[in-house]
Design a protein around this motif. Structure first.
Motif, short mmCIF file in Angstrom:
data_model
loop_
_atom_site.label_atom_id
_atom_site.label_comp_id
_atom_site.label_asym_id
_atom_site.label_seq_id
_atom_site.Cartn_x
_atom_site.Cartn_y
_atom_site.Cartn_z
N SER A 1 74.48 26.49 34.32
CA SER A 1 73.78 25.54 35.31
C SER A 1 74.86 25.01 36.13
CB SER A 1 73.80 23.71 34.40
OG SER A 1 72.16 24.22 33.40
N ILE A 2 76.36 24.43 35.75
CA ILE A 2 77.40 24.08 36.78
C ILE A 2 77.63 25.27 38.10
CG2 ILE A 2 79.87 23.56 36.71
CD1 ILE A 2 79.75 22.91 34.26
N ILE A 3 77.57 26.21 37.70
CA ILE A 3 77.84 27.41 38.83
C ILE A 3 76.68 27.79 39.27
CG2 ILE A 3 76.71 30.74 38.87
CD1 ILE A 3 79.26 30.33 36.46
N ASP A 4 75.44 27.14 39.41
CA ASP A 4 73.92 26.66 40.34
C ASP A 4 74.38 25.83 40.96
OD1 ASP A 4 72.86 29.39 38.71
OD2 ASP A 4 71.76 27.62 37.60
N ILE A 5 75.09 24.82 41.07
CA ILE A 5 75.37 23.51 41.35
C ILE A 5 76.50 23.83 42.54
CG2 ILE A 5 76.38 21.72 41.81
CD1 ILE A 5 73.86 21.20 40.47
N GLY B 1 77.65 34.52 42.03
CA GLY B 1 77.95 35.39 43.07
C GLY B 1 78.66 35.66 44.75
N ILE B 2 80.01 36.59 44.04
CA ILE B 2 81.39 36.59 45.16
C ILE B 2 81.52 38.07 44.50
CG2 ILE B 2 81.69 34.42 45.48
CD1 ILE B 2 84.35 35.31 43.46
N THR B 3 82.39 38.76 45.16
CA THR B 3 83.25 40.08 45.39
C THR B 3 83.24 39.68 44.18
OG1 THR B 3 84.34 40.05 47.09
CG2 THR B 3 82.39 40.82 47.43
N LYS C 1 85.09 41.44 37.72
CA LYS C 1 83.57 41.93 37.41
C LYS C 1 82.32 41.09 36.78
CE LYS C 1 81.07 46.13 37.06
NZ LYS C 1 81.32 48.15 36.69
N GLU C 2 82.84 40.77 36.30
CA GLU C 2 81.12 39.86 35.57
C GLU C 2 81.58 38.63 35.92
OE1 GLU C 2 81.81 40.82 30.50
OE2 GLU C 2 83.21 39.34 31.44
N LEU C 3 82.71 38.14 36.44
CA LEU C 3 82.41 36.65 37.12
C LEU C 3 82.07 37.20 38.47
CD1 LEU C 3 86.57 35.65 36.63
CD2 LEU C 3 83.86 34.05 36.64
N GLN D 1 77.01 26.77 48.82
CA GLN D 1 77.81 27.87 49.33
C GLN D 1 78.71 27.69 49.65
OE1 GLN D 1 76.59 30.82 49.16
NE2 GLN D 1 75.50 30.00 47.99
N ARG D 2 79.96 26.83 48.76
CA ARG D 2 81.30 27.15 49.89
C ARG D 2 82.03 28.18 49.16
NH1 ARG D 2 82.88 20.83 48.69
NH2 ARG D 2 81.76 20.50 46.71
#
Length: 150
Positions: A43-47, A114-116, A107-109, A52-53
């Motif tokens: 949920s935190i990751i979704d927020i 949603g970043i490289t 890789k999991e992160l 999109q920072r």
């Protein structure tokens, strides 16, 4: 992790609703704590992702902080972990926590937030560099690392 009480309360409400809606799908009650933790992190990751920072960084940055080294530094007695994490911005705090404390790979992160993978490494490296600099500055002034001066 969000450093904003209102956003944290929003996440708490979202998490509680998700848990109420999906608790019946939890097959093993012994895994309740891990499941609740995972719902909170997601949920935190979704927020954070919604804001999109996350900015892309170049691929030519060198990183030299292993999870084992970072965890040993973070767990030392003279660290106030909450203070140091508060110094970091949301993205850095999330990457440091998930990599060094929770044990995710870069890789999991990268998939999770949603970043490289390279960007995850660079963010982590920069955050650790900032934390080490803060510790050095506090050692020079003979203050306890992470101690709040009021």
């Amino acid at each position: 992790m969000l450093r904003d009480e209102h956003r944290a309360n929003d996440v708490l409400q979202t998490v509680m609703l998700k848990m109420i809606d999906s608790i019946v799908s939890l097959s093993d009650s012994n895994k309740l704590n891990g499941w609740m933790k995972r719902v909170c992190y997601n949920s935190i990751i979704d927020i954070i992702r919604a804001n999109q920072r996350f900015d892309t960084v170049s691929d030519d940055v060198v990183f030299d902080y292993s999870a084992k080294e970072s965890l040993s530094i973070i767990n030392s007695d003279h660290w106030d972990l909450e203070y140091y994490l508060d110094v970091l911005d949301e993205r850095e705090r999330l990457v440091v926590w998930l990599y060094a404390v929770e044990g995710y790979s870069h890789k999991e992160l990268s998939k999770k937030i949603g970043i490289t993978e390279q960007n995850s490494r660079v963010i982590y490296s920069r955050a650790m560099r900032s934390l080490k600099q803060l510790v050095r500055e506090q050692e020079v002034t003979n203050s306890r690392a992470g101690a709040r001066n009021e």
